[in-house]
Design a protein around this motif. Structure first.
Motif: not given
Ligand SMILES: Nc1ncnc2c1ncn2[C@@H]1O[C@H](COP(=O)(O)OP(=O)(O)OP(=O)(O)O)[C@@H](O)[C@H]1O
Length: 460
Positions: A142-143, A149, A172-174, A242, A283, A316, A326-327, A361
């Motif tokens: 986790i970056i 963070m 979603s995607g956080t 969810e 979410n 952020r 990182h990516f 993210v």
């Molecule tokens: N802080 C972070 N550092 C590195 N990669 C991250 C970070 N936050 C999210 N990602 C990347 O973003 C993508 C989404 O992360 P994750 O599935 O944990 O999100 P989520 O909030 O659970 O999404 P959803 O609500 O859609 O299930 C993953 O591929 C993860 O590797």
């Protein structure tokens, strides 16, 4: 207790010095050659080396060089013959802490030793601090270095060793699932199962038997008994993603499991007890769902024992460049680890700071992965980004910076300039492309650039 290694080929010298330093409370080790000293250093934790300069075979200087390649911080104090200033200075140039002339007073030696060890402690503390700070830019995978963070990393450390239920909320995607996993893998349950269920992906009836299992013949098609995810997660962590999507009847069943710690398989009567840690994520704003009567209040409080709120990426912005790096590393490395695409153009960085990142993210990760494939050079440019992204940023063109008392003509000219700047940014300064975006001819754009005195270091 600090340990000092004393090295001298004069056999009776090391025991003598060991006695003096031992009286000062230091632990001592002794060696009669450089080689013996190296062997001792390989097997012991030493805080200071006190060595004679002139020794047959490996002399003090060579010994110090070998020590420095292994541990550059370890202080080495040289003992040299009286008057050999040059040798002492040469040793210091090569990294010795200092030198002391033989013969010396015990008090002199003790003072040197104390100072060298004090210095070593400071260096060690600094290194520790730096490592800690370095770790703060990430927690596992986790970056992040934004205050939000860093706070979340701290929370993970505190929450992981407990058994308390955690509710992770965020768009979603956080990174909610990442945080949940990190809690599991930093807990004493790390070697036990990690079981994740996406509650939104399954129809209500299927979700119920997926969670609690079913007995043979419980419903048409239930040909055999099947264990549910609660049972499969026994001893480990169950992650319910969810959670805001589950039906009201399933909310009741889940509440019962949380209260009574037992459940029955669908179609079964035997109560089953499991030892699980529950982490839920959503979410949705679950508190609001409770206010709107879409989610049970009692279940909300059962889940919300330890809340973690993941902020959207647009809040952020400090994390964006770190995540980009990182990516880049994750997706740009070739088979031997080398990277073809190594950076992003400064314009892209600027654009990323302005974009709202509705997919957070995950969206940033996808944008980078795609751009690396499209990119023809070693740096991602605005042209390698999805059109929706550059368009959406250009749509955020706002009235900020335009004085309230500006005339219509002044306002129009400022808006015109802002639009030209954005179009040039989106087209990576290619004028013909920018003109297309603006819907005007290339010569018209050229005239306007001259009129406003804008400087883009133009490409045609
Ligand atoms: N802080 C972070 N550092 C590195 N990669 C991250 C970070 N936050 C999210 N990602 C990347 O973003 C993508 C989404 O992360 P994750 O599935 O944990 O999100 P989520 O909030 O659970 O999404 P959803 O609500 O859609 O299930 C993953 O591929 C993860 O590797």
């Amino acid at each position: 207790m600090e340990t000092i290694l004393i090295v001298d080929d004069e056999k009776n010298y090391p025991p003598l010095l060991a006695a003096v330093l031992g009286d000062e409370g230091y632990e001592t080790l002794t060696a009669n050659s450089g080689l013996e000293a190296i062997q001792i250093l390989e097997g012991s934790d030493v805080d200071l080396v006190l060595t004679d300069m002139k020794m047959p075979g490996m002399d003090g200087m060579e010994l110090m060089e070998r020590i420095k390649t292994r541990d550059p911080d370890l202080p080495v104090l040289m003992m040299t013959a009286y008057g050999t200033v040059d040798m002492g200075m040469a040793a210091m140039e090569k990294g010795a802490y200092s030198y002391i002339w033989k013969p010396f007073q015990n008090e002199q030696l003790i003072l040197f030793v104390k100072q060298a060890l004090a210095m070593y402690r400071v260096v060690q503390e600094n290194r520790l601090l730096k490592n800690e700070l370095g770790d703060r830019y990430s927690f596992g995978n986790i970056i992040g270095k934004s205050p939000a963070m860093v706070n979340i990393f701290d929370t993970i450390v505190k929450v992981a060793p407990t058994n308390a239920t955690v509710l992770i909320q965020g768009e979603s995607g956080t990174g909610k699932e990442m945080v949940a996993k990190s809690i599991h893998f930093n807990s004493h349950r790390k070697d036990a199962p990690w079981v994740a269920v996406n509650c939104a992906a399954l129809a209500e009836s299927i979700l119920e038997s997926e969670l609690f299992g079913h007995e043979k013949g419980a419903f048409t098609g239930a040909a055999a008994m099947k264990k549910g995810r609660f049972e499969l997660a026994d001893g480990g962590t169950l992650f319910l993603d969810e959670i805001g999507e589950i039906s009201s009847s399933l909310q009741v069943k889940l509440l019962r499991v949380l209260q009574e710690k037992t459940f029955e398989r669908v179609g079964g009567v035997k109560p089953i007890e499991v030892d699980i840690r529950l982490i839920a994520a959503t979410n949705r704003d679950l508190k609001k769902e409770v206010e709107n009567s879409a989610f049970r209040e009692d279940l909300f409080y059962r889940l919300n024992v330890l809340p973690i709120q993941l902020p959207p990426l647009r809040e952020r912005q400090k994390d964006i460049p770190l995540l980009v790096d990182h990516f880049l590393q994750k997706y740009a490395s070739g088979p031997s680890g080398e990277s073809r695409v190594r950076k992003v153009h400064p314009d892209v960085h600027r654009l990323f700071q302005e974009y709202a990142w509705p997919g957070n993210v995950r969206e940033l990760e996808n944008v980078i992965e795609r751009a690396i494939i499209l990119c023809n050079s070693d740096a991602i440019s605005v042209n390698d980004l999805p059109r929706e992204l550059t368009r959406s940023v250009s749509n955020t063109l706002h009235m900020e910076g335009i004085p309230v008392d500006a005339t219509l003509y002044e306002t129009l000219s400022m808006v015109e300039q802002a639009m030209i700047k954005r179009a040039m940014l989106m087209s990576d300064n290619v004028q013909s492309h920018a003109a297309q975006i603006l819907g005007i001819g290339k010569s018209g754009l050229n005239q306007k650039i001259k009129k406003f005195g804008l400087d883009f270091g133009l490409k045609s």
